[in-house]
Design a protein around this motif. Structure first.
Motif: not given
Length: 520
Positions: A292-300
């Motif tokens: 839930v905490k993981f910002n996949a957009t920023s990671a990508m």
């Protein structure tokens, strides 16, 4: 046999002087045997005995053959140096002591079967070489066996790699078996045959989940021995904008992997290549509260900035070396590594496309701009700043350091300049960009063990498909391979600032690493 005798004679009698180029001949050979490691693999690496400095007195030790061995170095007013070795009290009529005597500028490989006093004319010292001689001295290293047996040990070590890093993409079973025995003897890691593999629906896999790999090819086991990890390669799963599942990783194209650089590969294609390469693969899903905490957009976004960069050869070993002395598996020492780097440097510098896996990283630690410095020049500058080789190597890598790119024949970028990122560093950077790690963490200091040790994963296998398992505090699924991956100490350490910048790792038990896990 004749070819082996000729090779042995060459190694015994040739002296290579990288600065002068002149050979001298001396000494007499014979065989002997004195195992220190649990097997022949890597037993060709010599043991550091001590350093001889002009006017600093000599050193005394017990050899494998000669119980009473001593040595000193003397320098005349013209800076001509001479190494003297005295040997007495042999343990048997037929025995031998062999030594690698070296500085960063020249070396001798000598062996002795007759007691007495021997003199080696080391030559005239000037400039950087004279400075190194007075500060660090001539280093004495003892081979664990005779020169001839050392050649045999080198061949045995090569058997861990040959056939797996050459030829087709698969790992021959004989090579895999050698590596399994190596891990068991050298790193106390027994990879038993897999009883069953989990069948995982890719729809269950989410962005941020980790993929762990062991390929029994000599290279992964070497990484595992040095770092105490039960994984040799890592990757991270990411979903594309259309929902496609990709494996994102830092790789180097070779006989078993068809793509180069930091890359993404669709899951089904990656799994096919992994199967052909004889990967052992585990899927390690993030825990729901972490997901839930993981910002996949920023990671990508972070991944897209890194995609296409060259594999992180430049700082390949620096994430592992966190201390001046306590990260080297016996018998490797900083004294030996310092010499080997310098002696090998002219070879690497003669190959335009070959990356230096130490010069650029040491330049960064000294605050130098890209200056095409030689290894010995870097040593001299470090010495002027009061930094020993071990201290220089252990200074933390910074994630914002930019390494040189590589031009293609047309003048464009084959690999553009950027950070130096190996496999586990990429996983860490995407997690950090996604908000799972403190911003102060330097991911370039991580190893595969540092990743799966983080308290980010499922704690049991109750929500996972049949065939998945729990190992201690972690639930995960092995989806590929013939040998079982186990992950002790996984999922145990909460992230904290500047973690993994000063961790010891002493094989084969790595007890110092486990005791330091909460603070290093």
């Amino acid at each position: 046999m004749e070819s082996m005798k000729r090779l042995r004679k060459k190694f015994v009698t040739d002296r290579r002087d990288f600065s002068k180029g002149g050979p001298t001949k001396h000494s007499k050979p014979q065989t002997g045997h004195a195992d220190r490691l649990p097997g022949p693999e890597w037993s060709f690496v010599p043991e550091y005995i001590g350093s001889l400095r002009p006017g600093g007195g000599g050193i005394r030790w017990m050899g494998n053959c000669f119980n009473d061995t001593s040595s000193e170095v003397n320098m005349d007013p013209q800076h001509e140096a001479k190494v003297t070795i005295s040997m007495h009290s042999p343990v048997a009529i037929f025995c031998e002591d062999a030594y690698f005597i070296a500085t960063p500028f020249r070396y001798d490989l000598v062996d002795f079967i007759i007691h007495g006093k021997y003199e080696i004319k080391w030559g005239k010292m000037e400039g950087e070489e004279l400075d190194d001689m007075t500060t660090n001295g001539v280093r004495i290293f003892r081979l664990s066996q005779s020169v001839a047996m050392t050649i045999v040990d080198t061949w045995e070590t090569l058997q861990l790699f040959l056939g797996a890093l050459t030829g087709g993409p698969g790992v021959p079973r004989g090579v895999a078996e050698r590596n399994l025995k190596f891990l068991n003897k050298y790193a106390n890691y027994e990879m038993k045959p897999v009883q069953s593999l989990a069948s995982v629906d890719p729809s269950l896999m989410r962005s941020g989940d980790m993929i762990g790999v062991v390929r029994l090819d000599g290279l992964d086991p070497l990484i595992m021995w040095g770092t105490g990890s039960h994984l040799g390669h890592t990757a991270v799963l990411m979903r594309g904008s259309n929902g496609s599942l990709f494996v994102c990783e830092s790789q180097s194209k070779g006989n078993y992997w068809p793509k180069d650089a930091i890359q993404r590969t669709e899951w089904s294609q990656w799994l096919e290549w992994a199967r052909e390469a004889d990967y052992n693969v585990v899927w390690m899903p993030l825990r729901e509260d972490v997901r839930v905490k993981f910002n996949a957009t920023s990671a990508m976004r972070e991944f897209e900035q890194l995609e296409g960069l060259r594999y992180g050869f430049y700082n390949l070993i620096f994430g592992w070396i966190d201390t001046p002395r306590n990260n080297f598996p016996y018998p490797l020492t900083p004294e030996l590594l310092m010499v080997i780097f310098a002696l090998a440097d002219p070879i690497f510098r003669a190959i335009p496309s070959a990356p230096s896996i130490w010069n650029e990283a040491m330049e960064k630690r000294l605050g130098l701009q890209e200056g095409n410095y030689s290894t010995t020049e870097i040593y001299s500058m470090a010495q002027s700043k009061g930094l020993s080789f071990g201290k220089l190597m252990s200074l933390p890598e910074q994630d914002d350091w930019v390494y040189p790119g590589v031009k293609d024949p047309k003048g464009g970028w084959k690999y553009r300049p950027g950070p130096s990122v190996v496999c586990d560093v990429l996983v860490c950077r995407l997690w950090k960009a996604g908000g799972l790690l403190p911003s102060s963490v330097n991911c370039a200091e991580f190893t595969p063990f540092d990743l799966y040790e983080l308290d980010l994963f499922l704690q049991d296998a109750s929500s996972l498909p049949p065939g998945c398992k729990a190992d201690g505090r972690m639930g995960y699924c092995q989806v590929l391979g013939d040998n079982e991956i186990t992950l002790p100490y996984a999922n145990t350490i909460a992230p904290f600032p500047h973690m993994r910048e000063r961790c010891p790792t002493t094989a084969p038990n790595y007890e110092d690493r486990r005791l330091a896990a909460s603070w290093c």
